[in-house]
Design a protein around this motif. Structure first.
Motif, PDB file in Angstrom:
ATOM      1  N   CYS A  73       3.899 -18.400   9.361  1.00 50.47           N
ATOM      2  CA  CYS A  73       2.598 -18.107   9.977  1.00 50.47           C
ATOM      3  C   CYS A  73       2.683 -16.819  10.791  1.00 50.47           C
ATOM      4  CB  CYS A  73       2.159 -19.269  10.870  1.00 50.47           C
ATOM      5  SG  CYS A  73       1.954 -20.811   9.979  1.00 50.47           S
ATOM      6  N   LEU A  74       2.998 -15.736  10.153  1.00 54.95           N
ATOM      7  CA  LEU A  74       3.045 -14.468  10.858  1.00 54.95           C
ATOM      8  C   LEU A  74       1.662 -14.121  11.391  1.00 54.95           C
ATOM      9  CD1 LEU A  74       5.165 -12.188   8.472  1.00 54.95           C
ATOM     10  CD2 LEU A  74       5.861 -13.079  10.681  1.00 54.95           C
ATOM     11  N   ARG A  75       1.620 -13.625  12.637  1.00 59.49           N
ATOM     12  CA  ARG A  75       0.362 -13.120  13.152  1.00 59.49           C
ATOM     13  C   ARG A  75      -0.098 -11.982  12.257  1.00 59.49           C
ATOM     14  NH1 ARG A  75       3.396 -12.093  17.521  1.00 59.49           N
ATOM     15  NH2 ARG A  75       2.648  -9.942  17.466  1.00 59.49           N
ATOM     16  N   ALA A  76      -1.390 -11.749  12.245  1.00 59.97           N
ATOM     17  CA  ALA A  76      -1.952 -10.731  11.355  1.00 59.97           C
ATOM     18  C   ALA A  76      -1.312  -9.370  11.597  1.00 59.97           C
ATOM     19  CB  ALA A  76      -3.459 -10.658  11.553  1.00 59.97           C
ATOM     20  N   ASP A  77      -1.111  -8.996  12.871  1.00 63.86           N
ATOM     21  CA  ASP A  77      -0.522  -7.675  13.141  1.00 63.86           C
ATOM     22  C   ASP A  77       0.945  -7.646  12.721  1.00 63.86           C
ATOM     23  OD1 ASP A  77       0.162  -9.446  15.167  1.00 63.86           O
ATOM     24  OD2 ASP A  77       0.289  -7.897  16.707  1.00 63.86           O
ATOM     25  N   ALA A  78       1.665  -8.760  12.887  1.00 66.52           N
ATOM     26  CA  ALA A  78       3.059  -8.818  12.464  1.00 66.52           C
ATOM     27  C   ALA A  78       3.159  -8.721  10.946  1.00 66.52           C
ATOM     28  CB  ALA A  78       3.715 -10.103  12.965  1.00 66.52           C
ATOM     29  N   ALA A  79       2.247  -9.388  10.242  1.00 66.68           N
ATOM     30  CA  ALA A  79       2.237  -9.328   8.776  1.00 66.68           C
ATOM     31  C   ALA A  79       1.932  -7.914   8.311  1.00 66.68           C
ATOM     32  CB  ALA A  79       1.208 -10.310   8.227  1.00 66.68           C
ATOM     33  N   ARG A  80       1.006  -7.240   8.996  1.00 70.18           N
ATOM     34  CA  ARG A  80       0.690  -5.849   8.638  1.00 70.18           C
ATOM     35  C   ARG A  80       1.895  -4.950   8.869  1.00 70.18           C
ATOM     36  NH1 ARG A  80      -4.372  -7.058  10.836  1.00 70.18           N
ATOM     37  NH2 ARG A  80      -3.731  -6.246  12.861  1.00 70.18           N
ATOM     38  N   ASN A  81       2.567  -5.160  10.014  1.00 67.99           N
ATOM     39  CA  ASN A  81       3.767  -4.373  10.320  1.00 67.99           C
ATOM     40  C   ASN A  81       4.832  -4.562   9.252  1.00 67.99           C
ATOM     41  OD1 ASN A  81       3.070  -2.979  12.584  1.00 67.99           O
ATOM     42  ND2 ASN A  81       4.027  -4.374  14.031  1.00 67.99           N
ATOM     43  N   ARG A  82       5.032  -5.817   8.845  1.00 67.54           N
ATOM     44  CA  ARG A  82       6.053  -6.118   7.833  1.00 67.54           C
ATOM     45  C   ARG A  82       5.718  -5.416   6.525  1.00 67.54           C
ATOM     46  NH1 ARG A  82       7.916  -9.579   3.846  1.00 67.54           N
ATOM     47  NH2 ARG A  82      10.033 -10.350   4.216  1.00 67.54           N
ATOM     48  N   ALA A  83       4.455  -5.514   6.110  1.00 64.65           N
ATOM     49  CA  ALA A  83       4.035  -4.867   4.867  1.00 64.65           C
ATOM     50  C   ALA A  83       4.200  -3.355   4.963  1.00 64.65           C
ATOM     51  CB  ALA A  83       2.583  -5.235   4.566  1.00 64.65           C
ATOM     52  N   ARG A  84       3.862  -2.790   6.120  1.00 58.37           N
ATOM     53  CA  ARG A  84       3.981  -1.347   6.296  1.00 58.37           C
ATOM     54  C   ARG A  84       5.447  -0.904   6.253  1.00 58.37           C
ATOM     55  NH1 ARG A  84       0.903   0.723  11.362  1.00 58.37           N
ATOM     56  NH2 ARG A  84       2.886   0.478  12.431  1.00 58.37           N
ATOM     57  N   LEU A  85       6.321  -1.700   6.852  1.00 57.87           N
ATOM     58  CA  LEU A  85       7.744  -1.376   6.842  1.00 57.87           C
ATOM     59  C   LEU A  85       8.316  -1.437   5.428  1.00 57.87           C
ATOM     60  CD1 LEU A  85       8.820  -3.332  10.042  1.00 57.87           C
ATOM     61  CD2 LEU A  85       8.873  -0.848   9.747  1.00 57.87           C
ATOM     62  N   LEU A  86       7.936  -2.458   4.670  1.00 58.17           N
ATOM     63  CA  LEU A  86       8.432  -2.575   3.298  1.00 58.17           C
ATOM     64  C   LEU A  86       7.887  -1.452   2.415  1.00 58.17           C
ATOM     65  CD1 LEU A  86       8.289  -6.443   2.757  1.00 58.17           C
ATOM     66  CD2 LEU A  86      10.314  -5.003   3.058  1.00 58.17           C
ATOM     67  N   GLU A  87       6.641  -1.093   2.646  1.00 57.45           N
ATOM     68  CA  GLU A  87       6.046   0.015   1.900  1.00 57.45           C
ATOM     69  C   GLU A  87       6.779   1.317   2.205  1.00 57.45           C
ATOM     70  OE1 GLU A  87       1.888   2.364   2.239  1.00 57.45           O
ATOM     71  OE2 GLU A  87       1.686   0.189   1.981  1.00 57.45           O
ATOM     72  N   ALA A  88       7.101   1.524   3.485  1.00 52.42           N
ATOM     73  CA  ALA A  88       7.836   2.731   3.879  1.00 52.42           C
ATOM     74  C   ALA A  88       9.224   2.739   3.257  1.00 52.42           C
ATOM     75  CB  ALA A  88       7.939   2.803   5.407  1.00 52.42           C
ATOM     76  N   ALA A  89       9.898   1.587   3.250  1.00 53.33           N
ATOM     77  CA  ALA A  89      11.238   1.497   2.661  1.00 53.33           C
ATOM     78  C   ALA A  89      11.190   1.766   1.162  1.00 53.33           C
ATOM     79  CB  ALA A  89      11.840   0.120   2.941  1.00 53.33           C
ATOM     80  N   ALA A  90      10.200   1.213   0.464  1.00 54.72           N
ATOM     81  CA  ALA A  90      10.062   1.444  -0.975  1.00 54.72           C
ATOM     82  C   ALA A  90       9.809   2.924  -1.260  1.00 54.72           C
ATOM     83  CB  ALA A  90       8.932   0.584  -1.531  1.00 54.72           C
ATOM     84  N   ARG A  91       9.021   3.554  -0.403  1.00 54.11           N
ATOM     85  CA  ARG A  91       8.734   4.982  -0.573  1.00 54.11           C
ATOM     86  C   ARG A  91      10.010   5.817  -0.386  1.00 54.11           C
ATOM     87  NH1 ARG A  91       4.702   4.898   2.630  1.00 54.11           N
ATOM     88  NH2 ARG A  91       5.656   5.902   4.437  1.00 54.11           N
ATOM     89  N   LEU A  92      10.826   5.453   0.603  1.00 52.82           N
ATOM     90  CA  LEU A  92      12.087   6.164   0.837  1.00 52.82           C
ATOM     91  C   LEU A  92      13.032   6.016  -0.348  1.00 52.82           C
ATOM     92  CD1 LEU A  92      12.721   5.287   4.599  1.00 52.82           C
ATOM     93  CD2 LEU A  92      12.288   7.564   3.647  1.00 52.82           C
ATOM     94  N   ILE A  93      13.072   4.814  -0.934  1.00 51.56           N
ATOM     95  CA  ILE A  93      13.934   4.602  -2.106  1.00 51.56           C
ATOM     96  C   ILE A  93      13.454   5.474  -3.261  1.00 51.56           C
ATOM     97  CG2 ILE A  93      14.522   2.935  -3.910  1.00 51.56           C
ATOM     98  CD1 ILE A  93      14.799   0.827  -1.769  1.00 51.56           C
TER      99      ILE A  93
END
Length: 201
Positions: free
Chosen positions: A12-32
């Motif tokens: 049950c991630l808070r909405a802002d935490a879920a957004r942060n997680r998605a943004r971090l994974l998106e940034a990591a995928a972009r770096l790869i």
């Protein structure tokens, strides 16, 4: 139906935490995509996502946790395929056919994501207890119990999965130059020998 998991996530991630997680994974995928797996550090991901480095550590624990989270999407897709997808990988085919199809699916998934899978491998004390690894082992053990119920299916599952290890696939394909078709044929042959069944014609 078995409940098989990938890397643990807070349900049950808070909405802002879920957004942060998605943004971090998106940034990591972009770096790869831009720099390869070597370009993925906690600092680089934090900078690319415009968050503090502490946020990345809190969300993923360490670099391995971050890389494992990146693998989770394809891991969940593979699980969905073998739990509820079309046969022969999914239900509806005989267990022997499903086991053959499973190994081929894992083999090609690993080959496509080899650099990331190698970098994401946890240290020895965590490697075999990771939920994603346990999910694959549980599935293989279940199929083996239907094919060879008198065998030590749990240990046989470890043996079969060892032949699909990303480090081994890297060695055989990148260092030894073996074609994927040879590895696929070897998996089918190994399954036949382990299960004392005939190879498909």
């Amino acid at each position: 139906m078995l409940e098989l998991g990938t890397a643990p996530e807070e349900p049950c991630l808070r909405a802002d935490a879920a957004r942060n997680r998605a943004r971090l994974l998106e940034a990591a995928a972009r770096l790869i995509a831009e720099h390869g797996v070597a370009g993925v550090t906690m600092e680089a991901v934090a900078s690319a996502a415009r968050v503090g480095k502490g946020t990345v550590f809190r969300r993923f624990g360490d670099r391995t946790g971050l890389l494992m989270a990146l693998l989770d999407h394809s891991g969940r897709r593979l699980q969905a395929d073998f739990l509820g997808g079309p046969p022969p990988l999914g239900p509806g085919a005989p267990p022997l056919e499903r086991l053959r199809a499973f190994g081929v699916a894992v083999l090609y998934r690993s080959a496509e994501q080899l650099e990331l899978q190698l970098a994401a491998q946890p240290e020895a004390c965590r490697r075999f207890s990771h939920p994603a690894t346990q999910a694959l082992r549980t599935h293989v053990t279940m199929l083996l119990r239907q094919i060879v119920p008198d065998a030590d299916c749990e240990l046989l599952a470890h043996t079969l999965l060892a032949s699909l290890d990303p480090a081994l696939i890297h060695h055989l394909t990148r260092q030894r130059g073996m074609p994927m078709a040879r590895l696929e044929a070897a998996w089918v042959d190994l399954v036949a020998r382990v299960t004392r069944t005939q190879r498909p014609a």
